[in-house]
Design a protein around this motif. Structure first.
Motif, PDB file in Angstrom:
ATOM      1  N   LYS A  14     -48.045 -74.827   6.330  1.00 20.13           N
ATOM      2  CA  LYS A  14     -48.074 -73.392   6.554  1.00 20.13           C
ATOM      3  C   LYS A  14     -48.907 -72.690   5.479  1.00 20.13           C
ATOM      4  CE  LYS A  14     -45.155 -72.807  10.073  1.00 20.13           C
ATOM      5  NZ  LYS A  14     -45.534 -72.150  11.346  1.00 20.13           N
ATOM      6  N   GLN A  15     -49.651 -71.663   5.906  1.00 19.65           N
ATOM      7  CA  GLN A  15     -50.422 -70.837   4.991  1.00 19.65           C
ATOM      8  C   GLN A  15     -49.675 -69.517   4.775  1.00 19.65           C
ATOM      9  OE1 GLN A  15     -53.449 -71.619   3.647  1.00 19.65           O
ATOM     10  NE2 GLN A  15     -53.699 -73.570   4.691  1.00 19.65           N
ATOM     11  N   ILE A  16     -49.458 -69.156   3.522  1.00 17.34           N
ATOM     12  CA  ILE A  16     -48.775 -67.913   3.190  1.00 17.34           C
ATOM     13  C   ILE A  16     -49.749 -67.017   2.428  1.00 17.34           C
ATOM     14  CG2 ILE A  16     -46.859 -66.849   1.942  1.00 17.34           C
ATOM     15  CD1 ILE A  16     -45.378 -69.516   2.169  1.00 17.34           C
ATOM     16  N   ASP A  17     -49.912 -65.807   2.884  1.00 16.11           N
ATOM     17  CA  ASP A  17     -50.703 -64.817   2.156  1.00 16.11           C
ATOM     18  C   ASP A  17     -49.743 -63.955   1.344  1.00 16.11           C
ATOM     19  OD1 ASP A  17     -53.188 -65.627   3.109  1.00 16.11           O
ATOM     20  OD2 ASP A  17     -53.021 -64.378   4.891  1.00 16.11           O
ATOM     21  N   PHE A  18     -49.899 -63.990   0.032  1.00 15.18           N
ATOM     22  CA  PHE A  18     -49.043 -63.236  -0.885  1.00 15.18           C
ATOM     23  C   PHE A  18     -49.842 -62.021  -1.356  1.00 15.18           C
ATOM     24  CE2 PHE A  18     -46.007 -63.910  -4.762  1.00 15.18           C
ATOM     25  CZ  PHE A  18     -45.821 -62.551  -4.872  1.00 15.18           C
ATOM     26  N   TYR A  19     -49.510 -60.847  -0.813  1.00 17.52           N
ATOM     27  CA  TYR A  19     -50.184 -59.616  -1.202  1.00 17.52           C
ATOM     28  C   TYR A  19     -49.451 -59.017  -2.405  1.00 17.52           C
ATOM     29  CZ  TYR A  19     -52.593 -60.051   3.249  1.00 17.52           C
ATOM     30  OH  TYR A  19     -53.365 -60.513   4.298  1.00 17.52           O
ATOM     31  N   LEU A  20     -50.200 -58.691  -3.444  1.00 17.30           N
ATOM     32  CA  LEU A  20     -49.598 -58.274  -4.709  1.00 17.30           C
ATOM     33  C   LEU A  20     -50.443 -57.212  -5.391  1.00 17.30           C
ATOM     34  CD1 LEU A  20     -51.364 -59.723  -7.283  1.00 17.30           C
ATOM     35  CD2 LEU A  20     -50.505 -61.724  -6.070  1.00 17.30           C
ATOM     36  N   ASP A  21     -49.774 -56.445  -6.235  1.00 15.88           N
ATOM     37  CA  ASP A  21     -50.444 -55.542  -7.170  1.00 15.88           C
ATOM     38  C   ASP A  21     -49.765 -55.764  -8.512  1.00 15.88           C
ATOM     39  OD1 ASP A  21     -51.363 -53.379  -8.752  1.00 15.88           O
ATOM     40  OD2 ASP A  21     -51.578 -52.077  -7.000  1.00 15.88           O
ATOM     41  N   PHE A  22     -50.531 -55.975  -9.560  1.00 13.96           N
ATOM     42  CA  PHE A  22     -49.972 -56.265 -10.882  1.00 13.96           C
ATOM     43  C   PHE A  22     -49.155 -55.096 -11.421  1.00 13.96           C
ATOM     44  CE2 PHE A  22     -53.940 -58.749 -10.491  1.00 13.96           C
ATOM     45  CZ  PHE A  22     -53.359 -60.011 -10.461  1.00 13.96           C
ATOM     46  N   LEU A  23     -49.296 -53.942 -10.811  1.00 10.18           N
ATOM     47  CA  LEU A  23     -48.530 -52.760 -11.178  1.00 10.18           C
ATOM     48  C   LEU A  23     -47.042 -52.918 -10.850  1.00 10.18           C
ATOM     49  CD1 LEU A  23     -48.626 -49.648 -11.957  1.00 10.18           C
ATOM     50  CD2 LEU A  23     -48.935 -49.240  -9.503  1.00 10.18           C
ATOM     51  N   SER A  24     -46.734 -53.720  -9.846  1.00 11.91           N
ATOM     52  CA  SER A  24     -45.381 -53.789  -9.296  1.00 11.91           C
ATOM     53  C   SER A  24     -44.489 -54.782 -10.049  1.00 11.91           C
ATOM     54  CB  SER A  24     -45.439 -54.209  -7.824  1.00 11.91           C
ATOM     55  OG  SER A  24     -44.152 -54.555  -7.349  1.00 11.91           O
ATOM     56  N   PRO A  25     -43.362 -54.307 -10.597  1.00  5.11           N
ATOM     57  CA  PRO A  25     -42.442 -55.244 -11.244  1.00  5.11           C
ATOM     58  C   PRO A  25     -41.804 -56.203 -10.250  1.00  5.11           C
ATOM     59  CG  PRO A  25     -41.448 -53.066 -11.095  1.00  5.11           C
ATOM     60  CD  PRO A  25     -42.870 -52.920 -10.660  1.00  5.11           C
ATOM     61  N   TYR A  26     -41.614 -55.753  -9.012  1.00  4.26           N
ATOM     62  CA  TYR A  26     -41.031 -56.635  -8.008  1.00  4.26           C
ATOM     63  C   TYR A  26     -42.020 -57.742  -7.618  1.00  4.26           C
ATOM     64  CZ  TYR A  26     -37.470 -53.014  -7.603  1.00  4.26           C
ATOM     65  OH  TYR A  26     -36.477 -52.109  -7.874  1.00  4.26           O
TER      66      TYR A  26
END
Length: 213
Positions: free
Chosen positions: A2-14
């Motif tokens: 399975k391919q998972i796309d992990f969308y992130l912003d370094f601003l977010s603590p979560y």
């Protein structure tokens, strides 16, 4: 696999907490994770949402909660000296460092820990220079390629139904937030619930708030 796309912003603590706990959440599963930085502010605007830190009472609770969650999960975490801050330089730096269009886990880890460990100012010019020297990006973080990739990632995320970070997308399904990691694992393990109509039917409820008086 399975391919998972992990969308992130370094601003977010979560997003930081989800990133740090993801290896345990996916342990033993055959998956490939692609890390895709996005501009959270643009994602929120697309959906008409305010940033959590724009609401004073919510901001206060979030900082307390993320420190508790870090404690609970055994993840080292220090709030940066200023938050929120403008994340664009960090996002573009990460994208400029990847061998391909996206950064690898090491690059994301280095940037996340620059922000969320030590309690320093994440956007201080001298610290940004040190981080860039450490990562030695092969491309110019301020160049058009990094800017274009960030725009493309952000547009791709919103088109996929992402409305916040962290968001993990697999098979067109969006799993949002640190607390969605057990749900994601259940899906990847083939939990029978996902084969029922519940996933598709749940959001089809009409909203009473949409009724005209």
């Amino acid at each position: 696999m399975k391919q998972i796309d992990f969308y992130l912003d370094f601003l977010s603590p979560y997003a930081y907490l989800a990133f740090e706990t993801l290896p345990v959440a996916l342990q033993g599963l055959s998956v490939q994770v692609r890390y895709k930085p996005v501009l959270l502010g643009a994602v929120l605007r697309e959906h008409g949402l305010r940033g959590p830190a724009e609401i004073p009472a919510k901001r206060a609770f979030i900082y307390r909660q993320v420190l508790w969650l870090a404690h609970e999960h055994g993840v080292p975490m220090d709030l940066p000296a200023e938050h929120p801050f403008a994340p664009l330089p960090l996002l573009r730096l990460a994208l400029a460092c990847g061998a391909g269009p996206q950064p690898n886990r090491y690059i994301c880890e280095t940037v996340f820990r620059h922000v969320w460990r030590g309690g320093a100012d994440a956007s201080a010019p001298e610290r940004l220079q040190q981080l860039a020297a450490e990562l030695a990006p092969p491309r110019d973080p301020s160049g058009e390629a990094a800017k274009a990739q960030l725009r493309a990632n952000t547009e791709e995320a919103t088109a996929a139904g992402v409305f916040g970070v962290p968001a993990l997308v697999v098979d067109g399904r969006v799993f949002w937030g640190l607390d969605a990691l057990p749900m994601l694992r259940a899906y990847l393990e083939g939990d029978a619930w996902f084969a029922t109509s519940a996933w598709d039917e749940a959001p089809r409820r009409p909203s009473a708030l949409d009724r005209k008086p």
